[in-house]
Design a protein around this motif. Structure first.
Motif, short mmCIF file in Angstrom:
data_model
loop_
_atom_site.label_atom_id
_atom_site.label_comp_id
_atom_site.label_asym_id
_atom_site.label_seq_id
_atom_site.Cartn_x
_atom_site.Cartn_y
_atom_site.Cartn_z
N ASP A 208 0.66 -1.11 0.09
CA ASP A 208 -0.05 0.12 -0.18
C ASP A 208 0.88 1.39 0.05
O ASP A 208 1.26 1.70 1.00
CB ASP A 208 -0.78 0.15 1.38
N MET A 209 1.07 1.89 -1.23
CA MET A 209 1.89 3.06 -1.30
C MET A 209 1.67 4.14 -0.41
O MET A 209 2.29 4.82 -0.13
CB MET A 209 2.30 3.36 -2.75
N LYS A 210 0.17 4.36 -0.45
CA LYS A 210 -0.26 5.70 0.42
C LYS A 210 0.35 5.40 1.75
O LYS A 210 0.80 6.35 2.46
CB LYS A 210 -1.56 5.84 0.28
N LEU A 211 -0.10 4.34 2.33
CA LEU A 211 0.36 3.84 3.91
C LEU A 211 2.13 4.16 3.91
O LEU A 211 2.44 4.75 4.90
CB LEU A 211 0.10 2.73 4.19
N VAL A 212 2.65 3.50 2.92
CA VAL A 212 4.05 3.76 2.85
C VAL A 212 4.74 5.12 2.99
O VAL A 212 5.53 5.49 3.53
CB VAL A 212 4.76 3.03 1.88
N MET A 213 4.14 5.77 2.11
CA MET A 213 4.60 7.49 1.76
C MET A 213 4.15 8.31 3.03
O MET A 213 4.75 9.11 3.35
CB MET A 213 3.78 8.09 0.47
N ASN A 214 3.01 8.02 3.59
CA ASN A 214 2.60 8.52 4.84
C ASN A 214 3.37 8.46 5.99
O ASN A 214 3.74 9.35 6.75
CB ASN A 214 1.14 8.18 5.14
N LEU A 215 3.83 7.07 6.26
CA LEU A 215 4.83 6.84 7.44
C LEU A 215 5.98 6.76 7.31
O LEU A 215 6.78 7.11 8.55
CB LEU A 215 4.29 5.29 7.70
N SER A 216 6.76 6.70 6.22
CA SER A 216 8.18 6.14 6.35
C SER A 216 8.95 7.30 6.41
O SER A 216 8.76 8.36 5.70
CB SER A 216 8.44 5.42 5.05
N ASP A 217 10.10 7.14 7.47
CA ASP A 217 11.20 8.30 7.51
C ASP A 217 12.33 7.80 6.20
O ASP A 217 12.93 8.59 5.93
CB ASP A 217 12.00 7.95 8.77
N HIS A 218 12.30 6.54 5.88
CA HIS A 218 13.23 6.07 4.84
C HIS A 218 12.85 4.89 4.12
O HIS A 218 12.18 4.04 4.64
CB HIS A 218 14.67 5.67 5.61
N ILE A 219 12.94 4.77 2.87
CA ILE A 219 12.51 3.78 2.06
C ILE A 219 13.28 3.02 1.09
O ILE A 219 14.43 4.02 0.62
CB ILE A 219 11.34 4.25 1.20
N LEU A 220 13.54 1.83 1.05
CA LEU A 220 14.36 1.23 0.16
C LEU A 220 13.61 0.41 -0.87
O LEU A 220 12.58 -0.31 -0.35
CB LEU A 220 15.32 -0.03 1.02
N VAL A 221 13.86 0.41 -2.06
CA VAL A 221 13.25 -0.02 -3.31
C VAL A 221 13.87 -1.15 -3.72
O VAL A 221 14.99 -1.07 -3.99
CB VAL A 221 12.75 1.05 -4.31
N LEU A 222 13.22 -2.48 -3.75
CA LEU A 222 13.83 -3.46 -4.50
C LEU A 222 13.53 -3.95 -5.70
O LEU A 222 12.10 -3.50 -5.84
CB LEU A 222 13.88 -4.83 -3.44
N ASP A 223 14.00 -4.54 -6.61
CA ASP A 223 13.60 -4.76 -7.83
C ASP A 223 14.65 -6.10 -8.45
O ASP A 223 15.69 -6.04 -8.46
CB ASP A 223 13.59 -3.71 -9.00
N TYR A 224 13.98 -7.32 -8.53
CA TYR A 224 14.76 -8.67 -8.91
C TYR A 224 15.87 -8.76 -7.99
O TYR A 224 16.83 -9.07 -8.41
CB TYR A 224 15.02 -8.33 -10.34
N GLY A 225 15.59 -8.50 -6.58
CA GLY A 225 16.30 -8.79 -5.49
C GLY A 225 17.55 -7.72 -5.44
O GLY A 225 18.32 -7.86 -4.46
N LYS A 226 17.67 -6.79 -6.11
CA LYS A 226 18.80 -5.77 -6.13
C LYS A 226 17.93 -4.47 -5.82
O LYS A 226 17.02 -4.23 -5.82
CB LYS A 226 19.33 -5.56 -7.61
N THR A 227 18.91 -3.40 -5.27
CA THR A 227 18.55 -2.24 -4.95
C THR A 227 18.32 -1.35 -6.06
O THR A 227 19.30 -1.12 -6.78
CB THR A 227 19.84 -1.45 -3.96
N LEU A 228 17.03 -0.77 -6.11
CA LEU A 228 16.78 0.16 -7.54
C LEU A 228 16.83 1.66 -6.81
O LEU A 228 17.18 2.43 -7.49
CB LEU A 228 15.28 -0.32 -7.85
N ALA A 229 16.56 1.79 -5.49
CA ALA A 229 16.45 3.33 -5.03
C ALA A 229 16.44 3.29 -3.52
O ALA A 229 16.11 2.32 -3.10
CB ALA A 229 15.23 4.06 -5.75
N GLU A 230 16.59 4.32 -3.03
CA GLU A 230 16.76 4.31 -1.56
C GLU A 230 16.70 5.90 -1.17
O GLU A 230 17.30 6.67 -1.88
CB GLU A 230 18.16 3.89 -0.91
N GLY A 231 16.04 6.43 -0.24
CA GLY A 231 15.82 7.68 0.29
C GLY A 231 14.53 7.93 0.87
O GLY A 231 14.02 7.33 1.40
N SER A 232 14.24 9.54 0.93
CA SER A 232 13.03 9.59 1.77
C SER A 232 11.81 9.21 0.73
O SER A 232 11.89 9.04 -0.45
CB SER A 232 13.01 11.21 2.00
N ALA A 233 10.36 9.52 1.33
CA ALA A 233 9.43 9.17 0.61
C ALA A 233 9.46 10.18 -0.57
O ALA A 233 8.82 9.61 -2.02
CB ALA A 233 7.96 9.67 1.43
#
Length: 251
Positions: A208-233
């Motif tokens: 649920d992206m709305k929940l994630v964006m509302n709550l998160s201080d920091h986000i890690l994005v994975l794609d096919y097991g690898k780090t795709l992006a990282e940072g604030s919402a």
């Protein structure tokens, strides 16, 4: 609180997690997101001791805990919930929460068999604490109910209460809003905020992206097991690679 360094996990020829590194600061709400099959639950299973990493390290409160058993991690202050409910349906709701306290209780067999006063006092205190946790997560009205009589949304919060009974320093939540309606998702969001405000670090996997964006201080994005992006919402929301992974390159 938690530092992941060059973590990888392979199942035969399948590289489920590949060279992932990130950290979670104490008191933060951090999230791991990504499309289906991105490796999010595998990463959770590595951090919580269900899987042993192929390579890499997991440092929790300054100690390398990679490959450590789940019960040993629980003793050190790491608790988790599961995407698919792990609730004992043949038990009362409050007994489910009390199960979460078992590592902190006197487990002397003879004292329990003889029902010594110390054991009875301990059980009473444990039950009172479980009742308080049920009220904290918003399921206090089910205190004497069988778990099988509770609605799905309440069972999600009951599982969080059980995880909190272990008095964790960090709580891993694996898709706590999965299968919930809009109102129930809002209740889960408010509960996660309460948990963080109580001083417990939170690591969250959620679709649920709305929940994630509302709550998160920091986000890690994975794609096919690898780090795709990282940072604030805001940084993750605007990242072209994240948009492409979720919506397609054309979009």
């Amino acid at each position: 609180m938690l530092e992941i360094s060059h973590l990888s996990k392979s199942f035969g020829g399948v590289h489920a997690v590949q060279d992932v590194s990130f950290s979670v600061r104490e008191g933060a709400i951090a999230s791991v997101i990504g499309p289906n099959g991105a490796g999010k639950t595998t990463l959770f299973n590595l951090v919580s001791g269900i899987y042993t990493p192929t390579t890499g390290s997991i440092t929790f409160k300054g100690e390398n805990v990679a490959g450590m058993a789940p019960d040993a991690l629980a003793r050190r202050g790491l608790s988790r919930t599961f995407q698919n409910l792990q609730v004992c349906m043949n038990m009362r709701a409050i007994d489910n929460v009390m199960v979460g306290s078992h590592l902190r209780l006197n487990q002397n067999l003879f004292a329990s068999m003889l029902a010594l006063p110390s054991v009875r006092r301990q059980d009473a205190a444990c039950r009172e604490e479980a009742a308080q946790l049920m009220a904290f997560v918003g399921v206090g009205k089910y205190l004497d109910a069988e778990a099988s009589q509770m609605p799905y949304g309440a069972l999600k919060r009951l599982e969080i209460a059980r995880a909190l009974a272990a008095k964790p320093a960090i709580l891993l939540l694996d898709e706590p809003a999965a299968g919930l309606n809009h109102t129930e998702t809002g209740e889960i969001e408010a509960l996660i905020r309460k948990v963080a405000q109580a001083g417990i670090t939170v690591l969250l996997v959620e679709h649920d992206m709305k929940l994630v964006m509302n709550l998160s201080d920091h986000i890690l994005v994975l794609d096919y097991g690898k780090t795709l992006a990282e940072g604030s919402a805001a940084e993750v929301r605007a990242n072209p690679a994240v948009i492409a992974a979720y919506l397609g390159a054309t979009a």
